[in-house]
Design a protein around this motif. Structure first.
Motif, PDB file in Angstrom:
ATOM      1  N   SER A  46     -78.794 -40.609 -60.187  1.00 43.18           N
ATOM      2  CA  SER A  46     -79.557 -39.428 -62.218  1.00 43.18           C
ATOM      3  C   SER A  46     -77.864 -40.291 -62.974  1.00 43.18           C
ATOM      4  O   SER A  46     -77.876 -39.333 -63.642  1.00 43.18           O
ATOM      5  N   ARG A  47     -76.891 -41.003 -62.475  1.00 40.08           N
ATOM      6  CA  ARG A  47     -75.632 -40.594 -63.723  1.00 40.08           C
ATOM      7  C   ARG A  47     -74.541 -39.419 -63.523  1.00 40.08           C
ATOM      8  O   ARG A  47     -73.994 -39.320 -64.421  1.00 40.08           O
ATOM      9  N   ASP A  64     -79.375 -46.217 -72.036  1.00 42.18           N
ATOM     10  CA  ASP A  64     -80.749 -45.053 -70.667  1.00 42.18           C
ATOM     11  C   ASP A  64     -82.386 -45.460 -71.403  1.00 42.18           C
ATOM     12  O   ASP A  64     -82.992 -44.429 -70.494  1.00 42.18           O
ATOM     13  N   SER A  65     -82.291 -46.684 -72.084  1.00 45.98           N
ATOM     14  CA  SER A  65     -83.806 -46.941 -71.882  1.00 45.98           C
ATOM     15  C   SER A  65     -83.888 -48.271 -71.970  1.00 45.98           C
ATOM     16  O   SER A  65     -82.248 -49.031 -71.923  1.00 45.98           O
ATOM     17  N   ARG A 115     -83.610 -42.788 -61.324  1.00 45.14           N
ATOM     18  CA  ARG A 115     -84.024 -43.727 -62.010  1.00 45.14           C
ATOM     19  C   ARG A 115     -82.347 -42.947 -63.455  1.00 45.14           C
ATOM     20  O   ARG A 115     -81.467 -42.510 -62.906  1.00 45.14           O
ATOM     21  N   LEU A 116     -81.988 -44.287 -63.812  1.00 47.70           N
ATOM     22  CA  LEU A 116     -80.449 -44.200 -64.335  1.00 47.70           C
ATOM     23  C   LEU A 116     -78.706 -43.954 -63.402  1.00 47.70           C
ATOM     24  O   LEU A 116     -77.716 -43.567 -64.139  1.00 47.70           O
ATOM     25  N   VAL A 165     -76.541 -49.938 -65.431  1.00 44.85           N
ATOM     26  CA  VAL A 165     -76.863 -48.554 -64.959  1.00 44.85           C
ATOM     27  C   VAL A 165     -78.361 -48.853 -64.522  1.00 44.85           C
ATOM     28  O   VAL A 165     -78.913 -50.193 -65.641  1.00 44.85           O
ATOM     29  N   LEU A 223     -82.043 -49.439 -65.277  1.00 41.31           N
ATOM     30  CA  LEU A 223     -82.593 -48.485 -66.932  1.00 41.31           C
ATOM     31  C   LEU A 223     -84.107 -48.449 -66.330  1.00 41.31           C
ATOM     32  O   LEU A 223     -85.337 -48.178 -66.966  1.00 41.31           O
TER      33      LEU A 223
END
Length: 494
Positions: free
Chosen positions: A3-4, A263-264, A322-323, A347, A349
């Motif tokens: 989750s970073r 982040d996306s 995610r991330l 990361v 994405l």
């Protein structure tokens, strides 16, 4: 590293003082630069140094380590000598460790009490799993995000198993709840510990199993050689390492300076396919024609995009948040070769959960290749049309290219109208007509044709003997082809 929500507050790099930095020490340092902000270097095994020369050897290694750290984010990090087990593993227990109390003091001074966040989905990294007779199965590990309480349901996502938390302990003390950053033992029933040596435990349905992923990537500068599209790497993602094949792509050339988004992933944008990750000095993506076209439409010399991506296709599915952090390595490389095996990091994405992602998702990924073809004007037919050659092979179906725009080196724009004969020649319609200057350049062919007899002209209609214009006039055709377009359409900018 899920989750970073990085919860590595400090990294302790332990170096054998008699050997110094080795390949794996260097790789640990690289991972440290990616995953955490603080470092303490521990020079271990000082008891193996000759007593009379011990201090001088420690000082020499300290200077070496300072130099190594100089070009990293850990410049000026504290370096401390210890002997964790004087005499080695065979020595009697009575041998007291040296420098450990000073190390504990140093660590205490280096780490402020970190802020932890109990919100968000529960995620725990499990590093040990065992059974206790009459109790159940205990999973021990570190909570990476969120919190957990007695009676909560937790999922072991790799096995798609959900169990209730029966009891919990922290450092042998029973607790009723725990949160991000805590070391925890969780007891569940009816679960075979042999099924999970290490891995992730999470809130039910909060993690996803993915077959491929879109990753924002950065090359690790110490990795020698290019990062090639279609190459296979060991991909560490979440808490698994699997083989994966990569395809690199960059923004479209006009977007090279665009602010990175971590982040996306934006499916509405267009992206440019790359044969390899672009670094300063690396050749940009090649097109399908000769050297002259190699750079057309690609990264200007020495200019690199601020963000690049990779489509990573896993050989077996992985379960991850995610991330999360992704690291690509070449772990099959020789550990003794004194070369960094870590190639890139990034990361995750967007994970592609559908097993049939190649049909369901990839056609919406707008990654294109720029195609460039060069030909020449063979002759003029009239003010509004010319015959071209050398743009296509003899066997090419020219019908597929009809309607595409071409540019003449004299400045006019034309449209491919039809095939001309059977040898790959074609007719180009020039809506604006040829300029007087262009006609002058192309006139020699017309003059010479006028001098020949009618029969000879007819014989030369499609033959190689036809005189060329005084200066060759080039025809260039450029179009995009989307990598995942099943119809392989050719698209030109309006």
């Amino acid at each position: 590293m899920g989750s970073r929500a990085q919860i590595i507050d400090l990294m302790m790099l332990v170096i054998d003082v008699t050997k110094g930095m080795q390949t794996q020490s260097a790789e640990c340092l690289v991972i440290g630069q990616i995953a955490c902000q603080k470092l303490v270097v521990v020079l271990n095994k000082t008891d193996l140094l000759a007593e009379g020369k011990r201090q001088a050897a420690i000082e020499k290694m300290t200077r070496k380590m300072q130099k190594t750290l100089e070009n990293t984010k850990f410049r000026g990090a504290p370096i401390i000598p210890v002997a964790a087990r004087p005499g080695g593993p065979e020595a009697p227990e009575t041998e007291a460790p040296q420098g450990i109390s000073e190390l504990i003091e140093l660590l205490t001074s280096q780490i402020p009490i970190p802020a932890r966040d109990p919100s968000g989905p529960f995620l725990m990294s499990v590093d040990h799993c065992f059974s206790i007779k009459g109790q159940g199965t205990v999973m021990t590990g570190t909570i990476l995000s969120g919190s957990v309480s007695l009676g909560d349901s937790v999922e072991i996502p790799a096995l798609k198993v959900v169990r209730k938390v029966k009891s919990m302990q922290m450092f042998r003390t029973p607790v009723t709840s725990a949160m991000q950053g805590d070391r925890l033992g969780v007891c569940v029933t009816q679960f075979d510990p042999k099924l999970l040596e290490r891995g992730l435990v999470c809130a039910p349905e909060s993690l996803h199993t993915v077959h491929a992923a879109l990753v924002s990537v950065e090359k690790i500068p110490y990795f020698r050689g290019p990062l090639q599209t279609k190459a296979k790497f060991h991909i560490t993602v979440g808490h698994e390492t699997v083989m994966g094949r990569v395809m690199f792509f960059s923004p479209a050339p006009d977007d090279f300076d665009r602010e990175p988004v971590l982040d996306s992933f934006d499916f509405s944008r267009e992206y440019l396919f790359q044969e390899q990750y672009l670094c300063p000095g690396s050749a940009p993506a090649a097109t399908d024609s000769g050297e002259a076209d190699r750079k057309a439409g690609q990264a200007p010399e020495g200019c690199c995009p601020r963000q690049q991506w990779a489509l990573v296709e896993f050989e077996k599915p992985v379960t991850c948040p995610r991330l999360c952090l992704v690291i690509g390595s070449r772990l099959d490389a020789d550990i003794h070769a004194n070369a960094c095996r870590l190639a890139f990091h990034g990361v995750l994405l967007r994970g592609l959960e559908d097993r049939g992602y190649a049909e369901s998702v990839l056609p919406t990924l707008r990654v294109y290749k720029l195609k460039h073809k060069q030909g020449v004007v063979e002759r003029v037919m009239d003010d509004y049309s010319v015959i071209g050659r050398s743009l296509f092979k003899k066997e090419t179906n020219i019908q597929l290219f009809v309607g595409l725009k071409v540019h003449l080196s004299t400045g006019e724009q034309g449209v491919i109208d039809s095939a001309f004969g059977q040898s790959g020649k074609f007719k180009v319609h020039i809506p604006g007509g040829l300029s007087p200057e262009s006609k002058k350049i192309l006139t020699p062919a017309l003059k010479k044709r006028g001098r020949t007899g009618r029969g000879e002209a007819a014989r030369q209609e499609d033959g190689p003997e036809r005189p060329e214009p005084a200066q060759p006039v080039a025809l260039s055709l450029s179009f995009k082809r989307y990598v995942f377009d099943t119809h392989k359409r050719m698209v030109q900018s309006p």
